[in-house]
Design a protein around this motif. Sequence first.
Motif: not given
Length: 195
Positions: A7-25
């Motif tokens: 998965s490709f995960c992004t956090s905008t609060n320093g790693g406290l929570s993440y948005a998850r989506r499928p991997s880029i490839d």
Amino acid sequence: VYVTGISFCTSTNGGLSYARRPSIDSVFDGGVSFPDTQHGWTGGGQISAPVQGWVHRTTDGGQSWSGRILNPPYPIRSLLFLDGSLGFGVGGNYFQGIGGIWSTTDGGGSWNLDVDTGCEMKGIDWARVSGDSVSVWCAGSRSGLGRIYRTTVYFPGGSAGLAAAAPALDPRPLAAAPNPFRAGTEVRIRAGGAG
């Protein structure tokens, strides 16, 4: 914060929570490097047939990604971009004894195989060594044999990206006092600026 894998995960609060989506490839992603909020690269690959690797790029903070912009014959394990142009990708396949260190100076438009290492390269890091250059280290292994490669590249302190955050240090030798010591000692350094 960006985390890659199946998965490709992004956090905008320093790693406290993440948005998850499928991997880029379509298979999975390996290393990821974002030197700023808009420019990013992710690499990956597979070690089973067909052995292959790849790198993708974004210029809009990960909202959209390019197709594969590097296709080495082995997975890319780690990426390091010092800014939106200068970057490195390392990878390989431990079981086949193949690997290399790649570089780009145009944001991934073109890549150069700097070193055919003959082993799987996994780690990459950097440190400023003077006001206008940084050293880049890459580490890997093959059949119980570890390898470390180092290069120094011109990268002025005023450049955008990660390296700009590293203050220049006073080049004089460091002194510790008291020396020898038992419970603790003090080491003083003088930075060239705030940091």
